[in-house]
Design an enzyme around this catalytic site. Structure first.
Site, PDB file in Angstrom:
ATOM      1  N   GLY A  96       0.890  -1.232   0.069  1.00 37.37           N
ATOM      2  CA  GLY A  96      -0.001  -0.101   0.021  1.00 37.37           C
ATOM      3  C   GLY A  96       0.781   1.126   0.123  1.00 37.37           C
ATOM      4  O   GLY A  96       2.158   1.206  -0.080  1.00 37.37           O
ATOM      5  N   ASP A 154       4.364  -4.530  -7.517  1.00 37.12           N
ATOM      6  CA  ASP A 154       3.556  -3.427  -7.165  1.00 37.12           C
ATOM      7  C   ASP A 154       4.041  -2.251  -7.420  1.00 37.12           C
ATOM      8  O   ASP A 154       3.538  -1.317  -7.341  1.00 37.12           O
ATOM      9  CB  ASP A 154       3.810  -3.400  -5.474  1.00 37.12           C
ATOM     10  CG  ASP A 154       5.128  -3.418  -5.062  1.00 37.12           C
ATOM     11  OD1 ASP A 154       5.791  -4.532  -5.196  1.00 37.12           O
ATOM     12  OD2 ASP A 154       5.538  -2.478  -4.360  1.00 37.12           O
ATOM     13  N   ARG A 163       3.030  14.127  -8.612  1.00 35.97           N
ATOM     14  CA  ARG A 163       3.175  13.354 -10.108  1.00 35.97           C
ATOM     15  C   ARG A 163       1.760  13.281 -10.625  1.00 35.97           C
ATOM     16  O   ARG A 163       0.894  13.121  -9.848  1.00 35.97           O
ATOM     17  CB  ARG A 163       4.066  12.278  -9.945  1.00 35.97           C
ATOM     18  CG  ARG A 163       3.289  10.969  -9.204  1.00 35.97           C
ATOM     19  CD  ARG A 163       4.301   9.673  -8.877  1.00 35.97           C
ATOM     20  NE  ARG A 163       3.659   8.696  -8.225  1.00 35.97           N
ATOM     21  CZ  ARG A 163       4.287   7.519  -7.865  1.00 35.97           C
ATOM     22  NH1 ARG A 163       5.532   7.300  -8.381  1.00 35.97           N
ATOM     23  NH2 ARG A 163       3.482   6.619  -7.498  1.00 35.97           N
TER      24      ARG A 163
END
Length: 484
Positions: free
Chosen positions: A92, A253, A177
């Site tokens: 996460g 991930d 970003r």
């Protein structure tokens, strides 16, 4: 009393609306003495915003982690993933927050803030970012965008006076970003391994409906959706290999379902051409070595296929994953054909020349970027071209076959073709380190000059010719770790 909200970015919150299975709301933790370093106007234009004083002021507040009380909170995304081949059930967003999406002519674009403090997924970390990692990601995103490689975008960055402790005490930094989406392979792995098939289907439906892959995929056609993910991943990795980009930490991930380069940690662009180059100090087995990147991308797609096995027939999943190799090879050959200016050459001959070229570069261990740029002069004198190589006879042998294959092409046309498809500027590690060292001393001029070159890497910029040279000998052994 007026209820008019203060000016802010026009966020919408489709992903956050999916609920707490997928993300958790987080209040950004303010930093001390935030200083806006740079706003990337090119990226700002990509999200249909102008670099006005008002927008700049808003970006500065966001980078200082000052979040308006009357605005919906950002969210930390919940995902898991395979790290160095081992499944980690809980990852996460440990130091990043999805602020929301902005509607643009290109569709929805995520805006994401890194370094805003602790989240529910920080796993004991401080949720902060430091100057060195922030500058590296900021410049890398600009460089990849300039090279035409799908990537997250660098919108703006700031430094601050908040102390961050890694190997030593460092100053903090924050980064804004953009991305088509920040949904990763690991989002689906987490739901699969937590045995949440309904939630996984909901997320897949959401991805298809949002058209993150910019493809016309009918609702519920998960097979087609996965095929598009495979194809876009193959194209992405082919572009990495052709330009000599090493990601360094290709965990699931860190893989986007939209086929964009995601999460710049211990990355590097090749200096001397070494197919087995390892850029990550933490990669002790060479799992993510340069020549292993296509294999790992296919492995990651297989991991995603496993997670999607409740939605798509196993036969279709296996077929799609197996198609990666041929799609990658075709995309890579196309990239290299363009780089070498071999578009008018027969397929069999161009394949032979490409293989021989790569073998020559590896055998003589020459600078990968400069070697391709030197091809612009391949139709001039033998001495001018072969002087670039340590072993001139081997270079002359290949050059003879190359010239014969090109036939009577105009030398100036050839020069233009080569220079248009082979960058003069790449983000070499020593250049990034130069920008970091200067920034840590309060000087951001190096960063901004480098940014100018990287944003337009095919055009030489007067005054910055030094950025286009090879890495000094001492710099070729620079190895970057996963430390943030």
């Amino acid at each position: 009393m007026s209820t008019t909200k203060a000016p802010f970015l026009p966020f919408i919150h489709h992903y956050a609306d999916l609920g707490e299975t997928y993300s958790l709301a987080v209040q950004p933790q303010q930093v001390e003495g935030s200083e806006l370093v740079d706003v990337n106007t090119l990226e700002l234009n990509n999200i249909d915003l102008e670099g006005s004083a008002e927008v700049t002021a808003i970006l500065a507040k966001i980078l200082a982690c000052e979040w308006p009380n009357d605005r919906r909170l950002p969210v930390a995304m919940n995902y898991s993933g395979h790290q160095f081949g081992q499944y980690n059930p809980q990852l996460g967003d440990g130091r990043g927050l999805l602020l929301g999406e902005i509607n643009t002519e290109r569709g929805l674009i995520d805006i994401h803030l890194k370094g805003a403090g602790v989240t529910p997924f920080s796993r004991g970390g401080d949720g902060r970012a430091v100057i060195r990692s922030t500058i590296r990601e900021y410049l890398a995103s600009i460089a990849m965008r300039g090279l035409g490689i799908p990537t997250t975008g660098a919108l703006a960055m700031a430094v601050n006076q908040t102390s961050v402790y890694r190997e030593t005490r460092e100053r903090g930094a924050t980064l804004l970003r953009t991305a088509t989406t920040h949904i990763r392979f690991g989002h689906f792995e987490g739901l699969y391994y937590r045995n949440q098939p309904n939630e996984l289907k909901c997320l897949a439906d959401y991805c298809i409906s949002q058209q993150f892959n910019r493809a016309d995929i009918p609702p519920g056609d998960y097979r087609k959706w996965f095929q598009v993910i495979v194809a876009q991943t193959a194209t992405l990795i082919a572009k990495w290999q052709a330009v000599g980009f090493c990601h360094g930490v290709m965990n699931t991930d860190n893989f986007s379902i939209a086929g964009e380069t995601l999460d710049y940690g211990p990355f590097a662009f090749l200096d001397d051409f070494d197919p087995q180059f390892i850029c990550n100090h933490s990669d002790h087995t060479g799992r993510y070595a340069f020549d292993q990147q296509p294999t790992i991308a296919r492995w990651n797609l297989a991991a995603l296929a496993q997670a999607l096995s409740g939605l798509i027939d196993d036969h279709d999943l296996i077929k799609a994953v197996r198609s990666f190799d041929s799609q990658f090879e075709l995309a890579y050959r196309n990239e290299m054909t363009i780089k070498l200016g071999l578009g008018a050459v027969s397929q069999s001959l161009r394949s032979s020349l490409i293989e021989e070229w790569l073998t020559l570069l590896a055998k003589l261990s020459v600078d990968y970027t400069l070697a391709h740029r030197a091809l612009a002069g391949a139709l001039d004198s033998d001495d001018q071209f072969s002087a670039f190589f340590h072993h001139q006879e081997l270079a002359k042998n290949w050059l003879g076959r190359y010239r014969e294959a090109l036939g009577d092409i105009d030398p100036e046309q050839h020069r233009e073709t080569i220079n248009r498809h082979n960058p003069a500027y790449i983000l070499r590690n020593y250049l990034a380190q130069g920008a970091i060292t200067a920034a840590e001393n309060g000087d951001f001029s190096f960063l901004k000059a480098l940014k100018t070159c990287l944003a337009n890497p095919y055009d030489s910029v007067v005054g910055y010719e030094g950025f286009a040279g090879p890495s000094p000998g001492w710099a070729k052994s620079i190895c970057i770790s996963c430390s943030s």
